[in-house]
Scaffold this active site. Structure first.
Site, PDB file in Angstrom:
ATOM      1  N   HIS A 161       0.837  -1.198   0.000  1.00 39.67           N
ATOM      2  CA  HIS A 161       0.000   0.000   0.000  1.00 39.67           C
ATOM      3  C   HIS A 161       0.878   1.257   0.000  1.00 39.67           C
ATOM      4  CE1 HIS A 161      -3.498  -2.474   0.760  1.00 39.67           C
ATOM      5  NE2 HIS A 161      -4.275  -1.408   0.861  1.00 39.67           N
ATOM      6  N   HIS A 215       1.159  -3.952   8.835  1.00 43.28           N
ATOM      7  CA  HIS A 215       2.587  -3.743   8.615  1.00 43.28           C
ATOM      8  C   HIS A 215       3.260  -3.113   9.829  1.00 43.28           C
ATOM      9  CE1 HIS A 215       2.672  -4.779   4.349  1.00 43.28           C
ATOM     10  NE2 HIS A 215       1.557  -4.101   4.209  1.00 43.28           N
TER      11      HIS A 215
END
Length: 310
Positions: A161, A215
């Protein structure tokens, strides 16, 4: 519109378009591969966060924001404001080049590093009574009872992303910076806000990945840097330096040269270069290729180091 036809542009840049397809194919090939299963510790607090079923910015929305939106903005600027098919082609190809190259690089990193995500233990659902190995103090994926989310659980580094956001919004930011001549030393504050806006959006998308526990912060930072560097690389394949007087102009189309032609190369003490190719067409002299990469400084005869006429 510019004097170049769609067919001429496609022929001149056919290899670039093919390379974009190659990068996409490489991405899908890498995505089908099983990532490296790195050893982990059941006592590692950084991978014990809960699995978020609903993401703040799902991948389809990330693509809409970082691919479709920049394309629409650049299309309006190129075709409506600049009225240049040449500029639209270079902007579109540059955006695609940055994105496809980023997809391939990101997926290679994910598969080869194999870092567990922050929500890895929740994805894994270890067998009851599982403990780390008494010898090395680590465990492997064989203790997991849930496998449907396991493959993606080893793809934490780097953040897709984040890299995608900066590949798309970073390119848009550079494109707007060139069109606005943001480094012309005149100090218009509004230009800075316009250029920074896409990067702010990219930052917010990247941060959302830590909020969803998808993440680690290092993954997001690395992904952001990789995405922006690749967007910078892609942009400068088709546009000059942002410090150039011609920062708003795309590079000349790679068309077959017409003969006879006369070329003059100028070099200045600051390292800047200025190249002009003059083509004689019947009895009319046309400037066919002008590419200026000059710093914002005065030019005089004493600044010229070398002039070469062909």
């Amino acid at each position: 519109m510019a004097q170049f036809s769609k067919i001429a542009l496609l022929k001149a840049y056919a290899l670039d378009w093919v390379l974009c397809l190659v990068f996409v194919a490489a991405f899908f090939a890498a995505d089908r591969m099983e990532p490296y299963h790195r050893l982990f510790s059941l006592e590692d607090k950084t991978i014990q966060f809960p699995f978020a079923v609903k993401e703040r910015v799902p991948m389809w929305l990330c693509g809409l924001i970082t691919v479709v939106f920049p394309f629409i903005v650049m299309t309006i600027v190129a075709l409506v404001v600049k009225k240049s098919l040449h500029d639209w082609h270079h902007a579109s190809l540059g955006l695609l080049m940055g994105h496809t190259l980023n997809l391939m690089v990101t997926e290679v990193f994910k598969n080869t590093v194999g870092r567990p995500r922050p929500d890895f233990i929740d994805r894994c659902q270890p067998k009851e009574g599982s403990v780390d190995s008494p010898v090395f103090g680590l465990s492997n994926s064989s203790i997991c009872t849930r496998t449907d989310l396991l493959t993606d659980g080893f793809k934490s580094f780097l953040s897709g992303h984040a890299s995608t956001s900066f590949a798309g919004m970073g390119f848009l930011s550079l494109y707007l910076a060139g069109k606005l001549h943001v480094f012309d030393r005149k100090g218009y504050t509004y230009k800075g806000f316009i250029v920074a806006a896409p990067l702010v959006v990219a930052i917010l998308i990247a941060i959302s990945r830590t909020e969803d526990y998808r993440h680690h912060w290092q993954d997001v930072l690395a992904g952001s840097l990789v995405g922006f560097l690749l967007s910078y690389f892609a942009y400068h394949q088709y546009y000059p330096s942002l410090h150039s007087y011609a920062a708003d102009k795309p590079f000349t189309v790679r068309l077959k040269r017409v003969k006879p032609e006369y070329r003059a190369d100028f070099s200045f003490v600051d390292g800047s270069e200025f190249a002009i190719t003059v083509v004689k067409n019947d009895e009319e002299i046309l400037v066919k290729d002008t590419r200026a990469l000059l710093a914002d400084s005065s030019v005089n005869s004493s600044s010229v180091d070398n002039v070469d006429n062909v």
